[in-house]
Scaffold this motif. Structure first.
Motif, PDB file in Angstrom:
ATOM      1  N   GLU A   7     -56.636  81.608 -25.702  1.00 56.22           N
ATOM      2  CA  GLU A   7     -57.055  82.092 -26.910  1.00 56.22           C
ATOM      3  C   GLU A   7     -57.284  81.251 -28.011  1.00 56.22           C
ATOM      4  N   ALA A   8     -56.146  80.353 -28.275  1.00 56.19           N
ATOM      5  CA  ALA A   8     -56.611  79.453 -29.293  1.00 56.19           C
ATOM      6  C   ALA A   8     -57.807  78.317 -29.108  1.00 56.19           C
ATOM      7  N   ALA A   9     -58.010  78.014 -27.951  1.00 57.66           N
ATOM      8  CA  ALA A   9     -59.203  77.096 -27.660  1.00 57.66           C
ATOM      9  C   ALA A   9     -60.444  77.707 -27.772  1.00 57.66           C
ATOM     10  N   THR A  10     -60.644  79.136 -27.563  1.00 63.56           N
ATOM     11  CA  THR A  10     -61.766  79.868 -27.678  1.00 63.56           C
ATOM     12  C   THR A  10     -62.045  79.870 -29.322  1.00 63.56           C
ATOM     13  N   LEU A  11     -61.197  79.926 -30.119  1.00 64.10           N
ATOM     14  CA  LEU A  11     -61.527  79.804 -31.591  1.00 64.10           C
ATOM     15  C   LEU A  11     -61.823  78.430 -32.076  1.00 64.10           C
ATOM     16  N   ASP A  12     -61.405  77.238 -31.245  1.00 68.61           N
ATOM     17  CA  ASP A  12     -61.767  75.828 -31.636  1.00 68.61           C
ATOM     18  C   ASP A  12     -63.324  75.625 -31.445  1.00 68.61           C
ATOM     19  N   GLY A  13     -64.077  75.208 -32.365  1.00 69.97           N
ATOM     20  CA  GLY A  13     -65.466  74.912 -32.311  1.00 69.97           C
ATOM     21  C   GLY A  13     -65.531  73.470 -31.341  1.00 69.97           C
ATOM     22  N   ARG A  14     -64.774  72.701 -31.506  1.00 70.27           N
ATOM     23  CA  ARG A  14     -64.892  71.314 -30.725  1.00 70.27           C
ATOM     24  C   ARG A  14     -64.821  71.732 -29.316  1.00 70.27           C
ATOM     25  N   ILE A  15     -64.055  72.629 -28.743  1.00 71.96           N
ATOM     26  CA  ILE A  15     -63.480  72.908 -27.527  1.00 71.96           C
ATOM     27  C   ILE A  15     -64.572  73.872 -27.024  1.00 71.96           C
ATOM     28  N   ASN A  16     -64.720  74.939 -27.879  1.00 77.95           N
ATOM     29  CA  ASN A  16     -65.731  76.149 -27.402  1.00 77.95           C
ATOM     30  C   ASN A  16     -66.555  76.637 -28.459  1.00 77.95           C
ATOM     31  N   GLY A  17     -67.848  76.179 -28.391  1.00 80.15           N
ATOM     32  CA  GLY A  17     -68.628  76.634 -29.281  1.00 80.15           C
ATOM     33  C   GLY A  17     -69.341  77.662 -29.126  1.00 80.15           C
ATOM     34  N   SER A  18     -69.061  78.394 -27.753  1.00 83.47           N
ATOM     35  CA  SER A  18     -69.693  79.909 -27.567  1.00 83.47           C
ATOM     36  C   SER A  18     -68.567  80.924 -28.113  1.00 83.47           C
ATOM     37  N   GLU A 111     -66.625  73.228 -23.587  1.00 85.90           N
ATOM     38  CA  GLU A 111     -67.242  72.367 -22.786  1.00 85.90           C
ATOM     39  C   GLU A 111     -66.671  72.100 -21.168  1.00 85.90           C
ATOM     40  N   ALA A 112     -67.454  71.353 -20.160  1.00 86.30           N
ATOM     41  CA  ALA A 112     -67.024  71.369 -19.010  1.00 86.30           C
ATOM     42  C   ALA A 112     -65.686  70.645 -18.746  1.00 86.30           C
ATOM     43  N   GLU A 113     -65.238  69.500 -19.509  1.00 86.65           N
ATOM     44  CA  GLU A 113     -64.062  68.943 -19.433  1.00 86.65           C
ATOM     45  C   GLU A 113     -62.707  69.911 -19.797  1.00 86.65           C
ATOM     46  N   PHE A 114     -63.096  70.904 -20.821  1.00 87.53           N
ATOM     47  CA  PHE A 114     -62.075  71.783 -21.060  1.00 87.53           C
ATOM     48  C   PHE A 114     -61.985  72.984 -20.091  1.00 87.53           C
TER      49      PHE A 114
END
Length: 144
Positions: A7-18, A111-114
C-alpha cells in the motif's frame, strides 16, 4: 503481512506511477500437469485505484506474467532475458513474477523491478507460513 508495504509503494510515484498494484498468487498444488491456468489461480488482489480508474489492464498483465512462471517453473525476468527461445507467440514480454519452490506470485502496476520485488516478498512470506505450519505439527507426524 505484505499489505502495508504494498500500500505504501502504491502511493510512491517513483515506484508506482499508475497508483495500481495487482497481485496474482497461484496454487502450488496445481501444476500444468493437473490443472488449467484458470483453475490454478489461488487468489488475486488489487491495491490502489479502482478498476474504473486504471489506465491499463494490470490484472491481465499480472495474469500473463503468472502464466509464464507457472508454465516454465522460473521467474519471468529469467525467461525474458536468458531464455527468450522458450517464449511462444502471444506470451507477454513483461516481467515481474517469481517462481520460488513451486510458489508463483506475479504483480503488475509498478516498475518491473518492483513488481518482481513485491512478488518475491509475497512468495517468501507464503513459504514462511508453510514452514511455520510444518513446525507446529506434532513431531510424530514427521517420522511415519
Amino acid at each position: 503481512m505484505a499489505r502495508p508495504m504494498i500500500e505504501a509503494a502504491t502511493l510512491d510515484g517513483r515506484i508506482n506511477g499508475s497508483g495500481v498494484f495487482h497481485v496474482v498468487v497461484m496454487d502450488p498444488a496445481r501444476t500444468p500437469l493437473n490443472a488449467s491456468f484458470e483453475e490454478a489461480i489461488l487468489c488475486e488482489h488489487t491495491y490502489g485505484k479502482q478498476r474504473a480508474e486504471w489506465d491499463a489492464d494490470y490484472a491481465g498483465f499480472a495474469r500473463a506474467k503468472a502464466r509464464l512462471s507457472w508454465l516454465h517453473g522460473q521467474d519471468s525476468f529469467r525467461l525474458q532475458t536468458a531464455q527468450a527461445h522458450r517464449l511462444r507467440p502471444g506470451d507477454t514480454a513483461l516481467w515481474g513474477s517469481v517462481w520460488l519452490d513451486g510458489i508463483v506470485v506475479a504483480a503488475s502496476g509498478a516498475e518491473a523491478e518492483f513488481d518482481e520485488a513485491f512478488s518475491g516478498a509475497i512468495a517468501m512470506l507464503l513459504r514462511a507460513l508453510a514452514k511455520e505450519a510444518l513446525r507446529q505439527r506434532p513431531r510424530e507426524l514427521y517420522y511415519r
